[in-house]
Structure formats: structure tokens, C-alpha cells
Write a protein that holds these residues in place. Structure first.
Motif, PDB file in Angstrom:
ATOM      1  N   GLN A   1       0.837  -1.199   0.000  1.00 47.95           N
ATOM      2  CA  GLN A   1       0.000   0.000   0.000  1.00 47.95           C
ATOM      3  C   GLN A   1       0.875   1.253   0.000  1.00 47.95           C
ATOM      4  O   GLN A   1       1.623   1.486   0.928  1.00 47.95           O
ATOM      5  CB  GLN A   1      -0.933   0.004   1.218  1.00 47.95           C
ATOM      6  N   GLY A   2       0.780   2.025  -1.049  1.00 51.13           N
ATOM      7  CA  GLY A   2       1.503   3.285  -1.117  1.00 51.13           C
ATOM      8  C   GLY A   2       2.658   3.312  -2.096  1.00 51.13           C
ATOM      9  O   GLY A   2       3.263   4.344  -2.311  1.00 51.13           O
ATOM     10  N   GLY A   3       3.007   2.204  -2.708  1.00 44.66           N
ATOM     11  CA  GLY A   3       4.066   2.193  -3.715  1.00 44.66           C
ATOM     12  C   GLY A   3       5.461   2.389  -3.179  1.00 44.66           C
ATOM     13  O   GLY A   3       6.369   2.722  -3.915  1.00 44.66           O
ATOM     14  N   HIS A   4       5.659   2.188  -1.886  1.00 48.88           N
ATOM     15  CA  HIS A   4       6.963   2.467  -1.273  1.00 48.88           C
ATOM     16  C   HIS A   4       8.012   1.408  -1.579  1.00 48.88           C
ATOM     17  O   HIS A   4       9.126   1.507  -1.119  1.00 48.88           O
ATOM     18  CB  HIS A   4       6.789   2.604   0.241  1.00 48.88           C
ATOM     19  N   THR A   5       7.676   0.413  -2.365  1.00 52.60           N
ATOM     20  CA  THR A   5       8.646  -0.632  -2.676  1.00 52.60           C
ATOM     21  C   THR A   5       9.437  -0.367  -3.951  1.00 52.60           C
ATOM     22  O   THR A   5      10.329  -1.127  -4.288  1.00 52.60           O
ATOM     23  CB  THR A   5       7.944  -1.995  -2.818  1.00 52.60           C
ATOM     24  N   TYR A   6       9.131   0.694  -4.662  1.00 53.54           N
ATOM     25  CA  TYR A   6       9.823   0.997  -5.908  1.00 53.54           C
ATOM     26  C   TYR A   6      10.695   2.224  -5.739  1.00 53.54           C
ATOM     27  O   TYR A   6      10.312   3.182  -5.086  1.00 53.54           O
ATOM     28  CB  TYR A   6       8.814   1.227  -7.044  1.00 53.54           C
ATOM     29  N   TYR A   7      11.867   2.168  -6.358  1.00 54.71           N
ATOM     30  CA  TYR A   7      12.802   3.287  -6.287  1.00 54.71           C
ATOM     31  C   TYR A   7      12.823   4.015  -7.619  1.00 54.71           C
ATOM     32  O   TYR A   7      12.802   3.385  -8.678  1.00 54.71           O
ATOM     33  CB  TYR A   7      14.210   2.794  -5.966  1.00 54.71           C
ATOM     34  N   LYS A   8      12.911   5.336  -7.574  1.00 53.04           N
ATOM     35  CA  LYS A   8      12.969   6.145  -8.785  1.00 53.04           C
ATOM     36  C   LYS A   8      14.185   5.749  -9.615  1.00 53.04           C
ATOM     37  O   LYS A   8      15.282   5.565  -9.081  1.00 53.04           O
ATOM     38  CB  LYS A   8      13.030   7.626  -8.416  1.00 53.04           C
ATOM     39  N   ASP A   9      13.984   5.610 -10.911  1.00 52.31           N
ATOM     40  CA  ASP A   9      15.036   5.260 -11.882  1.00 52.31           C
ATOM     41  C   ASP A   9      15.703   3.924 -11.583  1.00 52.31           C
ATOM     42  O   ASP A   9      16.851   3.707 -11.941  1.00 52.31           O
ATOM     43  CB  ASP A   9      16.093   6.367 -11.964  1.00 52.31           C
ATOM     44  N   SER A  10      14.991   3.023 -10.934  1.00 52.96           N
ATOM     45  CA  SER A  10      15.559   1.712 -10.616  1.00 52.96           C
ATOM     46  C   SER A  10      15.262   0.707 -11.720  1.00 52.96           C
ATOM     47  O   SER A  10      14.522   0.978 -12.656  1.00 52.96           O
ATOM     48  CB  SER A  10      14.963   1.198  -9.304  1.00 52.96           C
ATOM     49  N   ILE A  11      15.863  -0.456 -11.588  1.00 53.41           N
ATOM     50  CA  ILE A  11      15.511  -1.604 -12.418  1.00 53.41           C
ATOM     51  C   ILE A  11      14.542  -2.431 -11.594  1.00 53.41           C
ATOM     52  O   ILE A  11      14.856  -2.826 -10.473  1.00 53.41           O
ATOM     53  CB  ILE A  11      16.743  -2.448 -12.787  1.00 53.41           C
ATOM     54  N   VAL A  12      13.354  -2.673 -12.135  1.00 59.83           N
ATOM     55  CA  VAL A  12      12.363  -3.474 -11.430  1.00 59.83           C
ATOM     56  C   VAL A  12      12.445  -4.905 -11.948  1.00 59.83           C
ATOM     57  O   VAL A  12      12.319  -5.143 -13.142  1.00 59.83           O
ATOM     58  CB  VAL A  12      10.933  -2.919 -11.641  1.00 59.83           C
ATOM     59  N   VAL A  13      12.672  -5.831 -11.033  1.00 62.70           N
ATOM     60  CA  VAL A  13      12.670  -7.248 -11.368  1.00 62.70           C
ATOM     61  C   VAL A  13      11.265  -7.748 -11.072  1.00 62.70           C
ATOM     62  O   VAL A  13      10.859  -7.834  -9.913  1.00 62.70           O
ATOM     63  CB  VAL A  13      13.731  -8.034 -10.573  1.00 62.70           C
ATOM     64  N   ASP A  14      10.519  -8.029 -12.130  1.00 61.29           N
ATOM     65  CA  ASP A  14       9.121  -8.453 -12.009  1.00 61.29           C
ATOM     66  C   ASP A  14       9.085  -9.968 -11.792  1.00 61.29           C
ATOM     67  O   ASP A  14       9.376 -10.737 -12.680  1.00 61.29           O
ATOM     68  CB  ASP A  14       8.353  -8.080 -13.268  1.00 61.29           C
ATOM     69  N   MET A  15       8.720 -10.374 -10.585  1.00 61.28           N
ATOM     70  CA  MET A  15       8.694 -11.792 -10.235  1.00 61.28           C
ATOM     71  C   MET A  15       7.289 -12.408 -10.336  1.00 61.28           C
ATOM     72  O   MET A  15       7.093 -13.527  -9.925  1.00 61.28           O
ATOM     73  CB  MET A  15       9.250 -11.983  -8.823  1.00 61.28           C
ATOM     74  N   THR A  16       6.344 -11.651 -10.906  1.00 58.52           N
ATOM     75  CA  THR A  16       5.002 -12.204 -11.084  1.00 58.52           C
ATOM     76  C   THR A  16       5.043 -13.265 -12.159  1.00 58.52           C
ATOM     77  O   THR A  16       5.818 -13.182 -13.103  1.00 58.52           O
ATOM     78  CB  THR A  16       3.986 -11.115 -11.461  1.00 58.52           C
ATOM     79  N   SER A  17       4.212 -14.263 -12.024  1.00 55.45           N
ATOM     80  CA  SER A  17       4.177 -15.322 -13.025  1.00 55.45           C
ATOM     81  C   SER A  17       3.420 -14.859 -14.243  1.00 55.45           C
ATOM     82  O   SER A  17       2.517 -14.048 -14.172  1.00 55.45           O
ATOM     83  CB  SER A  17       3.544 -16.581 -12.454  1.00 55.45           C
ATOM     84  N   SER A  18       3.791 -15.386 -15.391  1.00 49.01           N
ATOM     85  CA  SER A  18       3.143 -14.984 -16.649  1.00 49.01           C
ATOM     86  C   SER A  18       1.852 -15.729 -16.841  1.00 49.01           C
ATOM     87  O   SER A  18       1.673 -16.820 -16.477  1.00 49.01           O
ATOM     88  CB  SER A  18       4.047 -15.281 -17.820  1.00 49.01           C
TER      89      SER A  18
END
Length: 94
Positions: A77-94
């Protein structure tokens, strides 16, 4: 003639719809969590799959001095897990 007019009309309607409904959440690098309260612009989103690939992502981030964010189900809740200009490793299943 009728087909050309219908195609032109359909094209115009699609463009009008696109511009009227264009929202920031259509940007693939503007990422947020389930709440959509705090969108963050990230450098890239990479689908995490193999251990070797994740190692390469970490090395790339280190070379470019970027932070890493990890996306699971995106329910923080709140989006606090993402950093500006970061690389996001998406671990959700396809």
C-alpha cells in the motif's frame, strides 16, 4: 468508396479514443502498486526468470549505479517498494 470511408472513420475513432483515454498508467516505465497512490518512474522492468539472468541484472545495476526493486504481486500500500530510476525485477508469473 464505402469501405475506404468506414476505414477512415474507424481510424479517426480509434485515435480520438486513444487520446481521450490516455493516462499515465499506460506508460510501461511508470510503475505503481495495487493502490496506485504513488507512481514512480523506473529505468526498466525486467521479467525475473533464471538465477543467472538475475545475477546479470544485479551486475548491470551495480555498473550503472541503479537501485533494484522487486515486484511480487504489487500489493504494497503506497508504492513504497519501488525506487525512482531503478531496475524493477518483475517476479510475477506470466
Amino acid at each position: 468508396m464505402k469501405k475506404a470511408f468506414a476505414l477512415l472513420l474507424l481510424t479517426v475513432l480509434c485515435l480520438v479514443n486513444y487520446f481521450q483515454n490516455s493516462t499515465p498508467d499506460q506508460d510501461p516505465y511508470l510503475i505503481t502498486d495495487y493502490s496506485r497512490l504513488h507512481p514512480i518512474k523506473v529505468s526498466q522492468v525486467v521479467k525475473g526468470r533464471e538465477e543467472e539472468q538475475i545475477r546479470d541484472i544485479l551486475q548491470e545495476a551495480q555498473k550503472k549505479h541503479l537501485s533494484i526493486s522487486i515486484a511480487g504481486q504489487r500489493h504494497s500500500q503506497g508504492g513504497h517498494t519501488y525506487y525512482k530510476d531503478s531496475i524493477v525485477v518483475d517476479m510475477t508469473s506470466s
